[in-house]
Enzyme design. Structure first.
Site, short mmCIF file in Angstrom:
data_model
loop_
_atom_site.label_atom_id
_atom_site.label_comp_id
_atom_site.label_asym_id
_atom_site.label_seq_id
_atom_site.Cartn_x
_atom_site.Cartn_y
_atom_site.Cartn_z
N ASP A 1 0.79 -1.28 -0.04
CA ASP A 1 0.16 0.02 -0.10
C ASP A 1 0.76 1.41 0.03
O ASP A 1 1.80 1.45 0.66
CB ASP A 1 -0.85 -0.12 1.23
CG ASP A 1 -1.81 1.16 1.24
OD1 ASP A 1 -2.84 1.19 0.34
OD2 ASP A 1 -1.73 2.08 2.30
N GLU B 1 1.50 0.07 -4.74
CA GLU B 1 0.50 0.97 -4.93
C GLU B 1 1.48 2.46 -4.89
O GLU B 1 2.28 2.76 -3.71
CB GLU B 1 -0.54 1.26 -4.09
CG GLU B 1 -1.43 2.45 -4.26
CD GLU B 1 -2.06 3.13 -3.27
OE1 GLU B 1 -3.11 3.69 -3.51
OE2 GLU B 1 -1.99 2.71 -2.14
#
Lengths: 549, 549
Positions: A267, A304
């Site tokens: 993330d 990400e």
């Protein structure tokens, strides 16, 4: 990683068999750490202080299922930062888990093929009415039939309460109790592998959630040298950062080894602030790939990233972090603005057919041009990076859920628009990602939901969400994240798949994914074998792909 | 860099000849900017707002020497952030300078040779009793005779008062008025080139000083997303950062073009916080080298870096920032601890002969090992970087001046120790740097001195310095930075050169620099042609260098 014998071991309570259990915790701020066993019978155990702030002990007569806290300097009672299971939630005791007890049947599973991935992003809590790993298992045949081959599971680390996207997790090693705990995740992964599906897990190493986060009592896990969007930044380059890195790298290795996961979606790597000569992310990728080799399987590292920086996906020898691929928001934004006409916020930088054409040609749209939204030049050309290093999507949990009301694309464009979106994503040379429900035009929103037990935090989250959108000029009502109905509204209506016109869309997704697998021109990831032309006045995007000479 | 016509121009007041002057300032926070000419006769001029927050105007009847302020929204009167000269100090008006008026005589100067550099670090204010550029000029024959070929001049950007190391500068384009202003610097550089000496300038792009810093009134030059050792970090990657970068890059180009400087020592690049895909430092190096090519001369970019990260000196194609070389503190620390036995603070990580041997072999000592001082692993191997990318020294302004009492090495080791230090630095394959006065064993300290006109700041600086060393357990008196005697004590006693035993040392430095130039084995920068052996028990460092096969 280090000569210190303690640090090659995984932190937390590791069950060694025959009633023996090893406890290891990094707590440099504590002079003394005890383990207080609270179940099945009260005991206090002494850990021995090791080099660099570790505390360690191996004890007899501790069976899996035992519940415990750490006691810091006989004052503070805290759950284990590396707890494997928090059966009573983020404030309760940690549970000793025998991760090795599960009887795996996936011995021949080779790991995902990097060349032919098709990802399906899934939130365990809302994918089924039950909201559990076992309930996901029941749908695997259907997912397999759709034509995807990899589940990307939103974070499962223990978060406060029972309803959360997962990004408020505070125990990176614990599997959310309400999803089915660690044993539930093992069953799901094993079942996936049995059906030929890979599983990559969304892990959050850039921050921890605001409730139940006791790490600062143990050591300098956080730093105030950088400020992040979610509070104090994790300490990846200051004093003590070797041990913080180890905490997260061992976490990834734990998932790989104990849960047979096939890789990770890491993330928001742009929120990992790290100026060291050997960046954490490079070290993480290297450790994960090395472990994959040792386990004899392929693993897949997906980032990400908001940076449009090829450094994320370049190999270390070229100064890169060595991720296998990254999420590509630019592609989404270019497609979304064309389909919806929206231009607010970050969509301001997109909207022309040329943007989508550029995303097809390069992966990023912004490769150094001025971004009006960011008020600076943005990005850098990823010219040499192959197409399979970019994961593209028409929707994902963020792009849907970060809207005030969490509308999916189905609520924002026509049915034909949905079909066009499917074609654009799946027939691209990039790696397609489908957000659960997208394949049949799910009509339920995916809204932002939480269930903080702490009433002060609960009120702050509800208020914060309202203010956030008020600041953007949003005038409508904003669903209350803490309201259970917000969560319930966000559940999939899986039955829609068989109704009209949803089943038409569903059939299209199946067909497209099949074409992608079977047609050589579509299966070929080489961007050299592609022509892209955006005819802006005519609003036509012309893409020609071929295979061979 | 951009299609915006204004931004290709240099900020500040640029005299165009014939009484015409162009004003350009980046002030996105101001709706309107006026120029208030205060001398020779009062006038108010209107600048026109351009794209991206620039304000610009070209006016007649403005002669060099005119004094002016900017008027922001008719409220705030401020000196020009890109002022060329602050004849009345940091709070006074800015002066229009005709930089192009100087009659240069260095047309044939080719720039420094990267292969054979020998640097001399010099602080203009304390190098001579006069403390001016012109007084430095009078010593050039002597410096040339010593055998160095490049002056590294400590920062000359306008700072508060008349006594400062230079790192409190607040007008990056202005030349300190008490040193002789811009014309003085031009005369010095021209004279150096006439004698075959190159001049590189120490520039500070990671922070601005605390007094007279009005930049935040103009635009987002600073950010609070990162905290630095010197307050708010410069905004190199947030909204508006393109223009902040331009401000500093144009600054470097201004020095190159208008002052014929041969390159820069860029201060503390580790304090430049920048996560962008195209880092500022890479852009700076690229712009400076491009300008050098256009000017037909070599330029030299040298970084001060605490990161032990080869990224600083690697070429961009390998993910690097593209500096030609970097200061190498590790070499200093390894040498200093052997000579003095000191082990406090960051010296804790050094002290063995193996450290110096390793510095010889690799450039850095710490290439990924655990540092007790930093409490984390530090650095990365710069294996492929050639020796000439490392600048080494036995002393420099920081290593001397950051001590409580600013003692030079001469006060900390024996005379033989000084000779050993000279040999170690100059006979190494790296680029040697000599700190002014070191070559004859100067006995004056180099203490931390300031002369803040602002009484509150003055008191804070004096107190801060005392507290800083008290925190380190220092029990002696700490010289008051604001006291003029602190400055006077730090002046060189140049006459020492001819006394005994100083002249012995001086002769040794000359001899060593001559050997380095003339002996092929010493002139050869190839580390492949070197053997290094550190015999720790015997305390012997064995170095063998050769040239050819």
């Amino acid at each position: 990683m280090d000569a210190n014998p303690a640090t090659g071991e995984c932190p937390g309570a590791v069950y060694l068999g025959d009633g023996r259990c090893r406890f290891l915790v990094w707590a440099p701020l504590a002079g003394q750490v005890n383990v207080r066993i609270v179940s099945p019978r009260e005991r206090i155990l002494n850990l021995k202080r090791q080099k660099r702030g570790y505390h360690r002990g191996v004890f007899e007569d501790i069976e899996p299922g035992s519940l415990y806290f750490y006691l810091l300097d006989k004052e503070k009672e805290r759950p284990d930062p590396a707890s494997r299971h928090q059966p009573e939630g983020v404030h309760g005791p940690s549970r000793v888990v025998d991760t090795g007890a599960y009887a795996w049947t996936d011995q021949c599973w080779p790991g995902p093929s990097r060349r032919d991935l098709a990802l399906y992003e899934l939130h365990v809590g809302t994918f089924t009415p039950e909201g559990t790993f076992d309930a996901v298992t029941a749908q695997l045949d259907e997912l397999k039939a759709l034509g995807i081959n990899t589940l990307e599971i939103m974070p499962v680390a223990q978060f406060p309460g029972s309803r959360n996207w997962g990004y408020d997790g505070v125990y990176p090693y614990a599997v959310q109790h309400s999803y089915g705990g660690p044993e539930g995740l093992q069953r799901l992964v094993n079942a996936c592998h049995g059906k030929g599906l890979a599983v990559i897990l969304d892990v959050v190493y850039n921050h921890l959630g605001p409730e139940g986060n006791y790490l600062a009592d143990f050591g300098p896990y956080f730093t105030n040298r950088y400020t992040g969007p979610w509070g104090a930044a994790v300490n990846f380059d200051g004093p003590g950062s070797d041990e913080v890195r180890r905490f997260f790298i061992q976490n990834a290795l734990y998932w790989l080894t104990g849960f047979h996961l096939d890789g990770f979606r890491v993330d928001a790597v742009h929120a990992i602030k790290d100026f060291s000569a050997r960046p954490f992310l490079e070290e993480l990728n290297s450790a994960v790939h090395r472990r994959g080799e040792r386990l004899g399987k392929r693993v897949y590292m997906l980032a990400e990233s908001d940076l449009n920086d090829p450094r994320v996906i370049l190999p270390p020898v070229m100064g890169g972090y060595g991720f296998d691929a990254q999420w590509t928001d630019d592609f989404h934004h270019a497609l979304h603005t064309l389909l919806t006409g929206e231009r607010d916020g970050y969509y301001h930088d997109f909207g022309g057919l040329r943007h989508l054409a550029r995303a097809f040609g390069r992966g990023y749209v912004y490769t150094g041009q001025y971004s009006e939204y960011r008020q600076r030049r943005h990005g850098r050309s990823p010219r040499i990076c192959p197409a399979r290093q970019f994961v593209v999507f028409a929707q994902n949990h963020d792009q849907v859920g970060n809207r005030a009301c969490g509308e999916r694309l189905a609520a924002l464009t026509s049915f034909d628009g949905l079909k066009l979106a499917a074609c654009t994503v799946i027939l691209s040379p990039f790696v397609p990602l489908i957000f659960m429900g997208e394949e049949y035009g799910e009509t339920a929103p995916f809204q932002y939901f939480t269930s903080h037990p702490d009433p002060r935090l609960a009120a702050a989250v509800s208020k914060g969400r309202r203010q956030e959108f008020a600041a953007f000029g949003w005038e409508g009502a904003v669903p209350d994240p803490q309201d259970e109905n917000t969560f319930l509204r966000s559940r999939l209506n899986y039955g829609l798949r068989s109704r009209h016109p949803n089943r038409v869309l569903y059939a299209l997704y199946r067909q497209l994914l099949q074409l992608r697998r079977e047609l050589p021109a579509l299966a070929d990831p080489d961007r050299e074998n592609m022509e892209v032309l955006g005819l802006e006045p005519e609003n036509v995007l012309f893409i020609r792909r071929w295979s061979g000479a």
